[in-house]
Scaffold this active site. Structure first.
Site, PDB file in Angstrom:
ATOM      1  N   LEU A   1       0.820  -1.208   0.000  1.00 29.97           N
ATOM      2  CA  LEU A   1       0.000   0.000   0.000  1.00 29.97           C
ATOM      3  C   LEU A   1       0.859   1.265   0.000  1.00 29.97           C
ATOM      4  O   LEU A   1       1.839   1.359   0.725  1.00 29.97           O
ATOM      5  CB  LEU A   1      -0.921   0.002   1.229  1.00 29.97           C
ATOM      6  CG  LEU A   1      -1.853  -1.208   1.355  1.00 29.97           C
ATOM      7  CD1 LEU A   1      -2.766  -1.040   2.567  1.00 29.97           C
ATOM      8  CD2 LEU A   1      -2.674  -1.426   0.102  1.00 29.97           C
TER       9      LEU A   1
ATOM     10  N   GLY B   1      -1.530   6.357  -2.667  1.00 32.49           N
ATOM     11  CA  GLY B   1      -2.679   6.207  -3.579  1.00 32.49           C
ATOM     12  C   GLY B   1      -3.738   5.293  -2.972  1.00 32.49           C
ATOM     13  O   GLY B   1      -4.926   5.633  -2.942  1.00 32.49           O
ATOM     14  N   HIS B   2      -3.300   4.131  -2.463  1.00 29.70           N
ATOM     15  CA  HIS B   2      -4.264   3.211  -1.828  1.00 29.70           C
ATOM     16  C   HIS B   2      -4.889   3.853  -0.589  1.00 29.70           C
ATOM     17  O   HIS B   2      -6.072   3.693  -0.321  1.00 29.70           O
ATOM     18  CB  HIS B   2      -3.564   1.932  -1.359  1.00 29.70           C
ATOM     19  CG  HIS B   2      -2.973   1.106  -2.450  1.00 29.70           C
ATOM     20  ND1 HIS B   2      -1.630   0.967  -2.638  1.00 29.70           N
ATOM     21  CD2 HIS B   2      -3.579   0.358  -3.410  1.00 29.70           C
ATOM     22  CE1 HIS B   2      -1.408   0.164  -3.667  1.00 29.70           C
ATOM     23  NE2 HIS B   2      -2.568  -0.210  -4.156  1.00 29.70           N
TER      24      HIS B   2
ATOM     25  N   LYS C   1      -6.018   6.090 -11.645  1.00 39.29           N
ATOM     26  CA  LYS C   1      -4.773   5.786 -12.357  1.00 39.29           C
ATOM     27  C   LYS C   1      -4.974   4.605 -13.311  1.00 39.29           C
ATOM     28  O   LYS C   1      -4.419   4.563 -14.399  1.00 39.29           O
ATOM     29  CB  LYS C   1      -3.651   5.482 -11.382  1.00 39.29           C
ATOM     30  CG  LYS C   1      -2.409   5.154 -12.126  1.00 39.29           C
ATOM     31  CD  LYS C   1      -1.248   4.855 -11.246  1.00 39.29           C
ATOM     32  CE  LYS C   1      -0.296   3.987 -12.009  1.00 39.29           C
ATOM     33  NZ  LYS C   1      -0.563   2.582 -11.803  1.00 39.29           N
TER      34      LYS C   1
ATOM     35  N   SER D   1       2.822   0.673  -6.928  1.00 38.17           N
ATOM     36  CA  SER D   1       3.711  -0.280  -6.244  1.00 38.17           C
ATOM     37  C   SER D   1       4.912  -0.592  -7.127  1.00 38.17           C
ATOM     38  O   SER D   1       5.996  -0.896  -6.644  1.00 38.17           O
ATOM     39  CB  SER D   1       2.958  -1.569  -5.944  1.00 38.17           C
ATOM     40  OG  SER D   1       1.742  -1.246  -5.327  1.00 38.17           O
TER      41      SER D   1
END
Ligand code: PAF
Length: 262
Positions: free
Chosen positions: A11, A14-15, A130, A167
């Site tokens: 994570l 963004g998450h 995204k 990631s």
């Protein structure tokens, strides 16, 4: 109300923004469920399934900190039981862009999302802008298969130099990381070109201009640039304000994607 945030873990900010959005949507009475599952069926042969970063302990702590109620991190075997032979395929939106470069990718995404919808039974699910095409494909699948789930899109979160959080940014060496800003630079250049043009721009011409910009970065190799309608994903022959752009670029072995409204 149950709000699902599906992730593959590792994570980043963004998450976390998706989890915050989910928490707001669910309210104090509702439940936020974050799933962490590196879904093997959405990786093609030779892609990074094996070395996709797995940081479950850290991810769990972050989920707790942000107030998610449940973290669902099933094993491979629990999701794909022995002899698993059923897949869910969206057959229109999934064909181009990411689907053209990664042939079985969206089949894996829609299959796992159908499973997660069935297992979690959420009222809403939050996805990042995204992965614009992914959200469009999942929205289409959700409607087509009558899942009673609202699909919510949250804005892309960027590093201070414009690189979209992913990631996969973890795989970049220092030189690749520096040149990875070219994805966002290309979107900004397209936006400026559209803004300054007196009439809609031919897509081919704009693509050539942006390709030259990307080619200037020694470590960057363009996979695709597409211009399209943000809802139907229909390719645009002429590009004007409101047309959407998406691109995929290799930095060394790492493939990054980004998109934006022009
Ligand atoms: O965007 C992702 O992380 C994945 O594609 C998703 C939606 C969790 C499905 O595995």
């Amino acid at each position: 109300m149950i709000v699902l945030v599906p992730t593959m873990g590792c994570l980043h900010e963004g998450h976390l923004s998706l989890i915050r959005r989910a928490r707001k949507l669910a309210g104090a009475q509702g439940k936020v469920i974050v799933t962490i599952f590196v879904n093997k069926t959405q990786f093609g042969p030779g892609e990074d399934f094996g070395n996709y970063p797995r940081t479950l302990k850290r991810d769990m702590a972050l989920c707790r900190e942000l107030g998610s109620d449940v973290v669902f991190a099933p094993s491979d075997k629990a999701i794909y039981t022995a002899g698993h032979s059923t897949f869910v395929v969206e057959s229109r939106l999934a064909k181009r862009m990411e689907g053209a470069s990664r042939l079985t990718h969206f089949r894996g995404v829609t299959t796992v999302m159908a499973k997660l919808f069935n297992l979690v039974q959420p009222d809403a699910a939050v996805f990042g802008a995204k992965d614009w095409q992914q959200a469009a494909v999942i929205r289409q699948m959700t409607g087509d298969l009558n899942f009673p789930v609202r699909i919510v899109l949250a804005p892309t979160v960027r590093e201070s130099d414009g690189l979209a959080m992913s990631s996969r940014n973890n795989h970049l060496c220092a030189a690749e990381r520096e040149q990875a800003t070219v994805l966002h630079a290309a979107i900004r250049a397209a936006r400026a070109a559209v803004k300054n043009a007196p009439a809609p721009l031919p897509a081919g011409m704009l693509r050539r201009k942006l390709t030259r910009l990307i080619d200037k970065q020694r470590l960057a190799k363009l996979d695709y640039i597409e211009f399209f309608d943000p809802t139907t994903l229909e390719p645009a022959k002429r590009v004007s304000r409101g047309t959407h752009m998406a691109l995929a670029v290799f930095l060394g072995k790492t493939r990054l994607i980004d998109n934006g409204r022009l």
